[in-house]
Design a protein around this motif. Sequence first.
Motif, PDB file in Angstrom:
ATOM      1  N   UNK A 145       0.804  -1.271  -0.052  1.00 33.21           N
ATOM      2  CA  UNK A 145      -0.074  -0.061  -0.019  1.00 33.21           C
ATOM      3  C   UNK A 145       0.970   1.303  -0.046  1.00 33.21           C
ATOM      4  N   UNK A 146       0.521   2.327  -0.560  1.00 35.64           N
ATOM      5  CA  UNK A 146       0.849   3.708  -0.302  1.00 35.64           C
ATOM      6  C   UNK A 146       1.202   3.932   1.024  1.00 35.64           C
ATOM      7  N   UNK A 147       0.433   3.613   2.047  1.00 30.93           N
ATOM      8  CA  UNK A 147       0.917   3.939   3.575  1.00 30.93           C
ATOM      9  C   UNK A 147       2.114   3.164   3.815  1.00 30.93           C
ATOM     10  N   UNK A 148       2.175   1.923   3.335  1.00 28.41           N
ATOM     11  CA  UNK A 148       3.608   1.212   3.791  1.00 28.41           C
ATOM     12  C   UNK A 148       4.708   1.554   3.233  1.00 28.41           C
ATOM     13  N   UNK A 149       4.603   2.788   2.109  1.00 35.24           N
ATOM     14  CA  UNK A 149       5.542   3.112   1.221  1.00 35.24           C
ATOM     15  C   UNK A 149       5.757   1.883   0.123  1.00 35.24           C
ATOM     16  N   UNK A 150       4.700   1.256  -0.050  1.00 37.72           N
ATOM     17  CA  UNK A 150       4.708   0.243  -0.906  1.00 37.72           C
ATOM     18  C   UNK A 150       5.949  -0.978  -0.784  1.00 37.72           C
ATOM     19  N   UNK A 151       6.169  -1.169   0.384  1.00 34.51           N
ATOM     20  CA  UNK A 151       7.339  -2.190   0.787  1.00 34.51           C
ATOM     21  C   UNK A 151       6.450  -3.361   1.598  1.00 34.51           C
ATOM     22  N   UNK A 152       7.174  -4.640   1.514  1.00 33.02           N
ATOM     23  CA  UNK A 152       6.597  -5.836   1.867  1.00 33.02           C
ATOM     24  C   UNK A 152       7.392  -5.922   3.346  1.00 33.02           C
TER      25      UNK A 152
END
Length: 398
Positions: A145-152
């Motif tokens: 998500x954008x909120x997670x800065x697109x990181x897994x």
Amino acid sequence: MSILSNRINNLAESATIKMAKLGRELAAKGVDVISLSLGETDFYTPDFVKDAAKKAIDDNWSYYSPVAGYPDLRKAIAGKLKRENNLDYNFDQIVVSTGAKQSLTNAILCLVNPGDEVIIPTPYWVSYSELVKLGEGKSVFIDTTLESDFKITPEELEAAITPRTKLFMFSSPNNPTGTVYTRDELAALVKVFEKYPDIYIISDEIYEHINFIGSHTSIAEFESVKDRVIIINGLSKAYAMTGWRLGFSASSKEIANAFDKLQSQMTSGTCSVTQRAGLEAYSGGLESVVEMQKVFLKRRDLVYQLLKEIPGLKVNLPGGAFYFFPDVSSFFGKTTPEGETIENSDDLALYILNKGHVAVVSGDAFGDPKSMRISYAASEEKLIEAASRIKRALADLK
């Protein structure tokens, strides 16, 4: 019944190339289109690289080249990896290809068997899933998500692993989001991979030098997984050489031999003149690269402010590459002045092209249908005008 193979019928057209084509068609009708769709810098190839190509022509570098590339170029690439990334590779672990896309194709076709699973975090570059399809594998997506800065997270990675997992494929800096994984974040993912020694990792590092968080970290720098990492890189972004078509892979000797074998039956060696220019690029300094990075940083900050001023867009600050990937889902369900409903990001991208005369790319092709990709590889003047056009077009939706 189609005369074409199921393989080609099942393959999607590249969305970025398709959108650029639509923009060119509109421009051919006399419309002033600002194209922010392709992943291509607006800089010119450095003069010292062009001079090397001219000399190569005059020196008659016009014969077939070795399939894996000229040894001196491969040694220069190994030197670049040591100098810039603190990675030790022998030249025979480097395979030069006709663009980084071919290097990615080599990796998929040489490692994936029918039914093998390839884990891909979303959003991802448009060709990833299609190449897996071409290799008769199965893409397994980890949505970000954008909120997670697109990181897994490591937990999300481990949850996606099954007995059929063969590959993990990602890019950092990322296309289309600009996300950059830090050394600590990569270290946390490596701890997961250490538990699964049969999983290989494709690390797409083509945007390595367009990085605003500091030095680039390659996942191959972690010794416990290095032999399972296939680095993909090339000249197109850092040296503004998209049309020259030179990419490379760095991997174990066994995998490099397989790439060599595959290329011998498909394209043979990369253009001889391009390789001589590539030798000069990888042997020279990074002055032009550093100057380009400074310009992109300035543009990034400018466009970030412009996009934040557009009501309805949700945008984060990317750490690298030259893209924004805003969430545009607030516009879904709205109606255009012509009475057409915007159902998804495909509709919105076409509307922005036809109404605002700005070419952007729908996020659906990148595995995130809520978003769209906006390149800022254009002059500040064009970026300011493009943002203004997008803002006006979106304001007309009701």
